[in-house]
Design an enzyme around this catalytic site. Structure first.
Site, mmCIF file in Angstrom:
data_model
loop_
_atom_site.group_PDB
_atom_site.id
_atom_site.type_symbol
_atom_site.label_atom_id
_atom_site.label_comp_id
_atom_site.label_asym_id
_atom_site.label_seq_id
_atom_site.Cartn_x
_atom_site.Cartn_y
_atom_site.Cartn_z
ATOM 1 N N ASP A 47 -3.504 -2.516 12.808
ATOM 2 C CA ASP A 47 -4.104 -3.062 11.574
ATOM 3 C C ASP A 47 -5.097 -4.166 11.943
ATOM 4 O O ASP A 47 -6.218 -4.212 11.435
ATOM 5 C CB ASP A 47 -3.037 -3.674 10.656
ATOM 6 C CG ASP A 47 -2.030 -2.667 10.145
ATOM 7 O OD1 ASP A 47 -1.947 -2.470 8.926
ATOM 8 O OD2 ASP A 47 -1.314 -2.072 10.976
ATOM 9 N N GLU A 70 -7.527 -6.445 3.928
ATOM 10 C CA GLU A 70 -6.104 -6.681 3.707
ATOM 11 C C GLU A 70 -5.515 -7.769 4.610
ATOM 12 O O GLU A 70 -4.665 -8.540 4.173
ATOM 13 C CB GLU A 70 -5.316 -5.371 3.894
ATOM 14 C CG GLU A 70 -3.852 -5.551 3.561
ATOM 15 C CD GLU A 70 -3.113 -4.257 3.308
ATOM 16 O OE1 GLU A 70 -3.583 -3.193 3.723
ATOM 17 O OE2 GLU A 70 -2.032 -4.338 2.688
ATOM 18 N N ASP A 123 -9.326 -1.394 3.844
ATOM 19 C CA ASP A 123 -7.929 -1.320 4.269
ATOM 20 C C ASP A 123 -7.960 -0.802 5.705
ATOM 21 O O ASP A 123 -8.251 0.371 5.936
ATOM 22 C CB ASP A 123 -7.114 -0.385 3.358
ATOM 23 C CG ASP A 123 -5.610 -0.588 3.563
ATOM 24 O OD1 ASP A 123 -5.240 -1.167 4.606
ATOM 25 O OD2 ASP A 123 -4.828 -0.170 2.700
ATOM 26 N N ILE A 125 -5.704 -0.206 7.946
ATOM 27 C CA ILE A 125 -4.795 0.943 8.046
ATOM 28 C C ILE A 125 -4.071 1.073 6.717
ATOM 29 O O ILE A 125 -3.240 0.247 6.370
ATOM 30 C CB ILE A 125 -3.747 0.797 9.172
ATOM 31 C CG1 ILE A 125 -4.433 0.882 10.535
ATOM 32 C CG2 ILE A 125 -2.709 1.921 9.064
ATOM 33 C CD1 ILE A 125 -3.491 1.153 11.676
ATOM 34 N N ASP A 126 -4.446 2.093 5.980
ATOM 35 C CA ASP A 126 -3.757 2.377 4.731
ATOM 36 C C ASP A 126 -2.632 3.346 5.080
ATOM 37 O O ASP A 126 -2.859 4.337 5.777
ATOM 38 C CB ASP A 126 -4.755 3.016 3.757
ATOM 39 C CG ASP A 126 -4.112 3.331 2.422
ATOM 40 O OD1 ASP A 126 -3.233 2.568 1.987
ATOM 41 O OD2 ASP A 126 -4.503 4.350 1.822
ATOM 42 N N THR A 128 0.475 2.145 6.522
ATOM 43 C CA THR A 128 1.022 1.664 7.804
ATOM 44 C C THR A 128 2.367 2.331 8.109
ATOM 45 O O THR A 128 2.668 2.631 9.267
ATOM 46 C CB THR A 128 1.208 0.127 7.764
ATOM 47 O OG1 THR A 128 0.002 -0.449 7.277
ATOM 48 C CG2 THR A 128 1.475 -0.431 9.143
ATOM 49 N N ASP A 272 -6.865 0.024 -1.781
ATOM 50 C CA ASP A 272 -6.009 1.213 -1.731
ATOM 51 C C ASP A 272 -6.585 2.370 -2.544
ATOM 52 O O ASP A 272 -6.017 3.472 -2.534
ATOM 53 C CB ASP A 272 -4.600 0.891 -2.248
ATOM 54 C CG ASP A 272 -3.771 0.131 -1.216
ATOM 55 O OD1 ASP A 272 -3.981 0.362 -0.016
ATOM 56 O OD2 ASP A 272 -2.925 -0.685 -1.616
HETATM 57 P P1 AMP Z 1 0.969 5.376 -0.187
HETATM 58 O O1 AMP Z 1 0.821 5.674 1.267
HETATM 59 O O2 AMP Z 1 0.126 6.230 -1.063
HETATM 60 O O3 AMP Z 1 2.393 5.323 -0.600
HETATM 61 O O4 AMP Z 1 0.359 3.965 -0.433
HETATM 62 C C1 AMP Z 1 0.373 2.953 0.507
HETATM 63 C C2 AMP Z 1 -0.010 1.702 -0.209
HETATM 64 O O5 AMP Z 1 0.922 1.440 -1.234
HETATM 65 C C3 AMP Z 1 0.019 0.471 0.642
HETATM 66 O O6 AMP Z 1 -1.238 0.228 1.156
HETATM 67 C C4 AMP Z 1 0.439 -0.630 -0.307
HETATM 68 O O7 AMP Z 1 -0.634 -1.498 -0.586
HETATM 69 C C5 AMP Z 1 0.802 0.084 -1.577
HETATM 70 N N1 AMP Z 1 2.045 -0.371 -2.205
HETATM 71 C C6 AMP Z 1 2.932 -1.279 -1.754
HETATM 72 N N2 AMP Z 1 3.927 -1.470 -2.665
HETATM 73 C C7 AMP Z 1 3.657 -0.671 -3.702
HETATM 74 C C8 AMP Z 1 4.305 -0.421 -4.956
HETATM 75 N N3 AMP Z 1 5.435 -1.021 -5.308
HETATM 76 N N4 AMP Z 1 3.728 0.470 -5.794
HETATM 77 C C9 AMP Z 1 2.598 1.106 -5.456
HETATM 78 N N5 AMP Z 1 1.946 0.914 -4.286
HETATM 79 C C10 AMP Z 1 2.469 0.032 -3.413
HETATM 80 MG MG MG Z 2 -3.094 0.236 1.908
#
Ligand code: AMP
Ligand code: MG
Length: 326
Positions: A47, A70, A123, A125-126, A128, A272
């Site tokens: 990251d 981020e 981001d 690393i989206d 992680t 995101d």
């Molecule tokens: P995903 O891989 O689609 O599940 O999304 C990853 C992203 O979800 C991360 O970059 C976080 O910023 C975000 N995230 C963290 N907590 C939550 C939450 N409670 N609801 C929705 N997104 C979240």
């Molecule tokens: Mg992210």
């Protein structure tokens, strides 16, 4: 801005380099090591490395631009983290020789909180958690002007290039420019081809994609919606904005993100969704929140005016919004 604009060239180069760095770290990482940020989400040297490199390249070319990103170097500068900082610096040196740890921290800190006017949303690393699991992750970079996304790049280093060859070549780069369509390239930025969302008109033939992490979206509500629409195919769970990429290239029809009941008031971060949303829209898709409101990139780092997200091939959008009113 067109495909040859310096913004596009710089963003592509930055994403390619960051994705090579992330893959190198991922291959080397033994047992998914990570350190914990204050919010306890996992953050890896990747990251930091990805953010440092992308911020450096953007600032070099566009010194007056703001980057909303981020990470920051606060944790990394703590005495207890010196080994981690050393490792980040070593990795960066493979791409930018003779970089010092101080320089690396200062590049990371090009990131700011000022999401107004013209700025980049990054981001590094989206997903992680997907990265640590060896699943999907993305490097997401978008250029936003006055609350509107003008350019989006998603590097998905671990995503199969062709659905017909899921074990074939990995690594995709998605690119979209406002009014200019969406494209997929391979991980080195060549082999560019336009991509389009699916033409599915019958909801029962739709395929849903959703988060892997149950805390990030309400899987049960997604399942109920699928039943209501007579969707029989199982949902495809995937980490990161790679979900936007596979929707944009027609592999799935719907990307659902109903806020999880574990955190119903959660507000999404702009980084995101900014890059992914323009890639889905320019491929012919539609992106709103679960109430049908457009995504708001004009209220700062958080999408304060939105509740979850719904991404579709456009054709099925209204039907799904109606079904969500249950
Ligand atoms: P995903 O891989 O689609 O599940 O999304 C990853 C992203 O979800 C991360 O970059 C976080 O910023 C975000 N995230 C963290 N907590 C939550 C939450 N409670 N609801 C929705 N997104 C979240
Ligand atoms: Mg992210």
């Amino acid at each position: 801005m067109d495909q040859n604009s310096p913004e596009v060239m710089t963003a592509i180069q930055a994403a390619i380099k960051a994705s090579a760095l992330c893959e190198k770290i991922r291959m080397d990482l033994a047992g998914g090591e990570s350190l914990l940020k204050s919010d306890r989400s996992p953050v890896t040297i990747a990251d930091y490395g990805s953010q440092a490199m992308i911020c450096k390249l953007i600032k070099e070319r566009f010194p007056n631009d703001t980057i909303v990103a981020e990470e920051d170097s606060k944790e990394l500068r703590r005495p207890g983290c010196s080994k981690t900082l050393e490792r980040v610096t070593d990795y960066i040196n493979a791409f930018i020789p003779d970089s010092s740890s101080e320089e690396v921290c200062s590049w990371i800190d090009f990131g700011s909180n000022s999401a107004s006017g013209r700025f980049w949303a990054l981001d590094p690393i989206d997903g992680t958690k997907g990265f640590l699991r060896g699943d999907q992750y993305a490097i997401a970079l978008a250029l936003i002007e006055k609350g509107r996304v003008k350019l989006g790049i998603l590097a998905c280093p671990n995503l199969y290039a062709d659905i017909h060859h899921p074990f074939g070549e990995k690594g995709c780069l998605f690119l979209a420019l406002k009014g200019n369509g969406s494209f997929q390239m391979d991980r080195w930025g060549v082999n560019k081809r336009p991509i389009f969302v699916s033409k599915v008109t019958n909801p029962s033939e739709a395929v849903i994609t959703e988060s892997v992490e149950p805390d990030h979206a309400d899987h049960l509500t997604h399942q109920r919606l699928a039943q209501k629409l007579n969707i029989s195919k199982p949902s495809l769970r995937m980490d990161s904005q790679a979900k936007y990429g596979i929707l944009a290239r027609g592999e799935v029809t719907l990307y659902l993100r109903v806020p999880s009941s574990a955190e119903p008031g959660y507000k999404e971060n702009i980084w995101d969704h900014a890059a992914g949303s323009i890639i889905a829209e320019e491929a012919g898709g539609r992106v709103t929140d679960v109430m049908g409101r457009p995504l708001d990139f004009s209220s700062g780092i958080k999408m304060e005016k939105n509740h979850g997200t719904l991404v579709s091939n456009g054709i099925l959008h209204e039907t799904v919004l109606k079904a969500l009113e249950m």
